[in-house]
Design an enzyme around this catalytic site. Structure first.
Site, PDB file in Angstrom:
ATOM      1  N   TYR A  54      55.804   5.572  27.921  1.00 21.18           N
ATOM      2  CA  TYR A  54      56.997   6.015  28.655  1.00 21.18           C
ATOM      3  C   TYR A  54      57.017   7.756  28.755  1.00 21.18           C
ATOM      4  O   TYR A  54      57.610   8.373  27.698  1.00 21.18           O
ATOM      5  CB  TYR A  54      58.311   5.763  28.555  1.00 21.18           C
ATOM      6  CG  TYR A  54      58.496   4.237  28.555  1.00 21.18           C
ATOM      7  CD1 TYR A  54      57.371   3.213  28.982  1.00 21.18           C
ATOM      8  CD2 TYR A  54      59.449   3.476  27.890  1.00 21.18           C
ATOM      9  CE1 TYR A  54      57.604   1.944  29.116  1.00 21.18           C
ATOM     10  CE2 TYR A  54      59.593   2.126  28.116  1.00 21.18           C
ATOM     11  CZ  TYR A  54      58.380   1.317  28.550  1.00 21.18           C
ATOM     12  OH  TYR A  54      58.536   0.111  28.694  1.00 21.18           O
ATOM     13  N   ILE A 238      67.151  -5.648  29.530  1.00 20.64           N
ATOM     14  CA  ILE A 238      67.224  -4.425  29.236  1.00 20.64           C
ATOM     15  C   ILE A 238      67.062  -3.464  30.584  1.00 20.64           C
ATOM     16  O   ILE A 238      66.011  -2.915  30.723  1.00 20.64           O
ATOM     17  CB  ILE A 238      66.085  -3.530  28.372  1.00 20.64           C
ATOM     18  CG1 ILE A 238      64.706  -4.340  28.679  1.00 20.64           C
ATOM     19  CG2 ILE A 238      66.393  -4.234  26.768  1.00 20.64           C
ATOM     20  CD1 ILE A 238      63.592  -3.775  27.875  1.00 20.64           C
ATOM     21  N   LYS A 240      67.325  -0.545  33.523  1.00 21.68           N
ATOM     22  CA  LYS A 240      67.192   0.860  33.318  1.00 21.68           C
ATOM     23  C   LYS A 240      68.443   1.623  33.290  1.00 21.68           C
ATOM     24  O   LYS A 240      69.418   1.314  33.887  1.00 21.68           O
ATOM     25  CB  LYS A 240      66.362   1.299  34.514  1.00 21.68           C
ATOM     26  CG  LYS A 240      65.772   2.887  34.317  1.00 21.68           C
ATOM     27  CD  LYS A 240      65.184   3.215  35.354  1.00 21.68           C
ATOM     28  CE  LYS A 240      65.008   4.715  35.601  1.00 21.68           C
ATOM     29  NZ  LYS A 240      64.067   5.097  36.809  1.00 21.68           N
ATOM     30  N   ASN A 250      76.328  -2.451  34.349  1.00 22.82           N
ATOM     31  CA  ASN A 250      75.422  -3.084  33.515  1.00 22.82           C
ATOM     32  C   ASN A 250      76.194  -3.601  32.398  1.00 22.82           C
ATOM     33  O   ASN A 250      76.012  -4.945  31.987  1.00 22.82           O
ATOM     34  CB  ASN A 250      74.228  -2.210  32.924  1.00 22.82           C
ATOM     35  CG  ASN A 250      73.343  -1.933  34.099  1.00 22.82           C
ATOM     36  OD1 ASN A 250      73.088  -2.396  35.111  1.00 22.82           O
ATOM     37  ND2 ASN A 250      72.329  -0.578  33.893  1.00 22.82           N
TER      38      ASN A 250
END
Length: 282
Positions: A54, A238, A240, A250
């Site tokens: 990433y 998971i 973002k 979330n």
């Protein structure tokens, strides 16, 4: 927030964590991503996932900044080695480089990002060495189908696979008939990445059902989706973590308990298809 056993990690981990794939790495958006991860941890999402791929390590550096000063033992940090770096020595070097970028002295779990050309036995032996050395607490894999999981586990001499991180969202539920049952029987955690897919559920009849259920629970449809994907034992997600506005949405999913009728309604609105071909990945 609901927490459960994370495979062979021998500790409870919140069902909702934070992902960093495609996290912004420059400017004000980067600053917000750092603040978002930190806020997420404050709200209980202590499972933070990243990878050397990433941003060519930039996401790991960002995570290191976000968690600076937080109690290390309270966090559950995960990173991944690229298949191209997954030789025996390369896996060890990649892990140490990830730890350095994140400014920590161990990782809670370290994964092979997907299967490549390096023999699995070499990577698995390296992961076991890292556990023995205290550099990682547990080891895992990502994007592995059932045959890959069997081969990886057979290559291990002392450790067990803690998790398999896979693509799992309302439009891609084929793991429910394949990898998920295998992982549950083997005590392996299943971690859903990209749990909202590409947002294709927006504007559908199913979205109306999600809105209805969300209203009942006082949350957003995003929270309902996460609660649905983590409804089974040994399942985690998971999403973002890059915007402060999304973090609370979330985190709220960790407190949603869907009824059997609500689960059935979502299942009807977004039915699982039969798999054609191999395990879906991004």
């Amino acid at each position: 927030m609901l927490a459960r056993q994370f495979g062979r990690a021998f500790r409870s981990v919140p069902v909702i964590g934070q992902g960093t794939w495609n996290v912004p790495l420059r400017g004000a958006a980067r600053d917000e991503a750092i603040a978002s991860i930190r806020r997420g941890v404050e709200l209980g999402m202590v499972h933070v996932d990243t990878a050397e791929m990433y941003g060519d390590g930039g996401a790991e550096t960002l995570v290191g900044e976000a968690i600076a000063g937080l109690p290390r033992e309270a966090l559950f940090l995960v990173s991944k080695v690229l298949p191209s770096n997954a030789s025996y020595n390369g896996t060890i070097e990649a892990c140490h480089a990830s730890m350095k970028r994140m400014r920590v002295d161990y990782l809670d779990c370290f994964l092979l990002h997907w299967r490549g050309s390096v023999p699995l036995k070499d990577t698995m032996r390296a992961l076991e060495w890292l556990v023995a050395a205290g550099d990682i607490r547990t080891l895992g894999v990502s994007n592995f189908d059932v045959d890959d999981l069997r081969e990886a586990q057979a290559a291990l001499e002392r450790e067990k696979i803690a998790c398999n991180q896979v693509l799992y969202h309302l439009g891609e539920r084929t793991i429910e008939a394949h990898e998920l049952p295998f992982c549950q029987a083997a005590g392996i955690a299943t971690v859903a990445y990209t749990p909202f897919g590409r947002g294709d559920w927006h504007g559908t009849k199913g979205a109306q059902e999600l809105e209805r259920i969300a209203t009942v629970h006082g949350v957003t449809p995003h929270a309902v989706i996460l609660a649905f994907l983590t409804r089974a034992e040994l399942t985690f997600a998971i999403p973002k973590a890059a915007k402060l506005g999304h973090v609370a949405e979330n985190a709220a999913a960790g407190d949603v308990r869907l009824s059997a009728d609500e689960i059935a309604a979502i299942d009807r609105a977004f039915p699982a298809r039969k798999r054609r071909g191999g395990l879906a990945t991004l």
